[in-house]
Design a protein around this motif. Structure first.
Motif, PDB file in Angstrom:
ATOM      1  N   UNK A   1      -7.806   8.134  -9.975  1.00  0.00           N
ATOM      2  CA  UNK A   1      -7.151   9.125  -9.114  1.00  0.00           C
ATOM      3  C   UNK A   1      -7.424   8.821  -7.636  1.00  0.00           C
ATOM      4  N   UNK A   2      -6.853   9.627  -6.766  1.00  0.00           N
ATOM      5  CA  UNK A   2      -6.983   9.393  -5.333  1.00  0.00           C
ATOM      6  C   UNK A   2      -8.409   9.496  -4.826  1.00  0.00           C
ATOM      7  N   UNK A   3      -9.199  10.413  -5.400  1.00  0.00           N
ATOM      8  CA  UNK A   3     -10.590  10.545  -4.974  1.00  0.00           C
ATOM      9  C   UNK A   3     -11.386   9.280  -5.290  1.00  0.00           C
TER      10      UNK A   3
ATOM     11  N   UNK B   1      -2.624   8.537   0.600  1.00  0.00           N
ATOM     12  CA  UNK B   1      -3.079   8.387  -0.783  1.00  0.00           C
ATOM     13  C   UNK B   1      -2.895   9.671  -1.581  1.00  0.00           C
ATOM     14  N   UNK B   2      -2.091   9.592  -2.633  1.00  0.00           N
ATOM     15  CA  UNK B   2      -1.889  10.734  -3.534  1.00  0.00           C
ATOM     16  C   UNK B   2      -3.169  10.975  -4.329  1.00  0.00           C
ATOM     17  N   UNK B   3      -3.531  12.243  -4.483  1.00  0.00           N
ATOM     18  CA  UNK B   3      -4.754  12.583  -5.206  1.00  0.00           C
ATOM     19  C   UNK B   3      -4.559  12.469  -6.716  1.00  0.00           C
ATOM     20  N   UNK B   4      -3.432  12.957  -7.208  1.00  0.00           N
ATOM     21  CA  UNK B   4      -3.208  13.003  -8.663  1.00  0.00           C
ATOM     22  C   UNK B   4      -2.471  11.766  -9.144  1.00  0.00           C
TER      23      UNK B   4
ATOM     24  N   UNK C   1       0.264   5.138  -1.209  1.00  0.00           N
ATOM     25  CA  UNK C   1      -0.166   5.033  -2.606  1.00  0.00           C
ATOM     26  C   UNK C   1       0.270   6.283  -3.367  1.00  0.00           C
ATOM     27  N   UNK C   2       1.123   6.086  -4.359  1.00  0.00           N
ATOM     28  CA  UNK C   2       1.576   7.181  -5.222  1.00  0.00           C
ATOM     29  C   UNK C   2       2.111   6.556  -6.497  1.00  0.00           C
ATOM     30  N   UNK C   3       1.850   7.185  -7.630  1.00  0.00           N
ATOM     31  CA  UNK C   3       2.305   6.635  -8.904  1.00  0.00           C
ATOM     32  C   UNK C   3       3.764   6.969  -9.195  1.00  0.00           C
ATOM     33  N   UNK C   4       4.376   7.836  -8.400  1.00  0.00           N
ATOM     34  CA  UNK C   4       5.765   8.243  -8.643  1.00  0.00           C
ATOM     35  C   UNK C   4       6.696   7.592  -7.625  1.00  0.00           C
ATOM     36  N   UNK C   5       7.679   6.857  -8.143  1.00  0.00           N
ATOM     37  CA  UNK C   5       8.636   6.119  -7.302  1.00  0.00           C
ATOM     38  C   UNK C   5       9.335   7.031  -6.301  1.00  0.00           C
TER      39      UNK C   5
END
Length: 195
Positions: A66-68, A58-61, A14-18
């Motif tokens: 957010x990840x949390x 899982x990316x936090x930011x 999970x990350x919002x950046x490709x």
């Protein structure tokens, strides 16, 4: 290296950046597991409800959820609460990140830039645990099936005794019913019978 498809597990990234997703896929590719992408916390939750995962990276930011918050939602659901989560943080992460992550149930942290060997090692450990848990669950189901088969056979014997009974058979029938009650009692939740 060829992996038996039955031994393959799914890993949720999970990350919002490709570019981060592509990098994680490149690092985890040598593990030969099914890699599933999600670009938001919401997508991650949908994926978690659709299939079983051995571990979540899982990316936090991330924007919106957010990840949390995503991790907290994963841990709230009965279906997903036991899936280990590795939170990925940037170098700017403060000491409170670790506290917050562990407080919501994260299993581990990894900091960017990612050391590929460390990430693969951590993921491999969780994959091994997942496989062992599946094996234990399968053994438990097999043991329960064997005991239910035994109970069915005993019930059949009791039915035959009831159909063909005479006064002299009453004691034997009572003994068999008592045995059956103890066996069924051992299958009930909370039973303390040793096996």
């Amino acid at each position: 290296m060829s992996i038996n498809p039955a031994d393959q597990c799914s890993i949720l990234i999970v990350d919002d950046m490709e570019e981060n997703l592509v990098a994680f896929e490149a690092v985890l590719g040598p593990l030969h597991q099914r890699l599933v992408r999600a670009q938001s916390g919401e997508q991650a939750l949908k994926c978690m409800l659709r299939q079983e995962f051995a571990v979540v990276l899982l990316d936090v930011r991330m924007p919106d959820m957010d990840g949390f918050e995503t991790a907290a939602n994963i841990k709230r659901l009965d279906q997903t609460k036991d899936v280990p989560i590795i939170l990925v943080t940037g170098t700017e992460a403060g000491a409170d990140y670790a506290y917050r992550g562990y407080a919501i149930g994260a299993a581990d942290f990894i900091t960017k830039p990612i050391d590929p060997w460390v990430l693969r090692t951590k993921i491999s450990t969780f994959l091994d645990l997942h496989r062992k848990n599946r094996q234990l669950a399968l053994r438990a189901v097999t043991a329960d099936t064997d005991r239910l088969t035994e109970i069915t056979e005993r019930l059949t014997q009791i039915e035959l005794l009831l159909r063909n009974r005479t006064e002299a058979d009453t004691d034997g029938l009572a003994d068999r019913i008592g045995e059956l009650e103890r066996t069924v009692g051992g299958l009930l939740p909370g039973s303390m019978e040793c096996q």
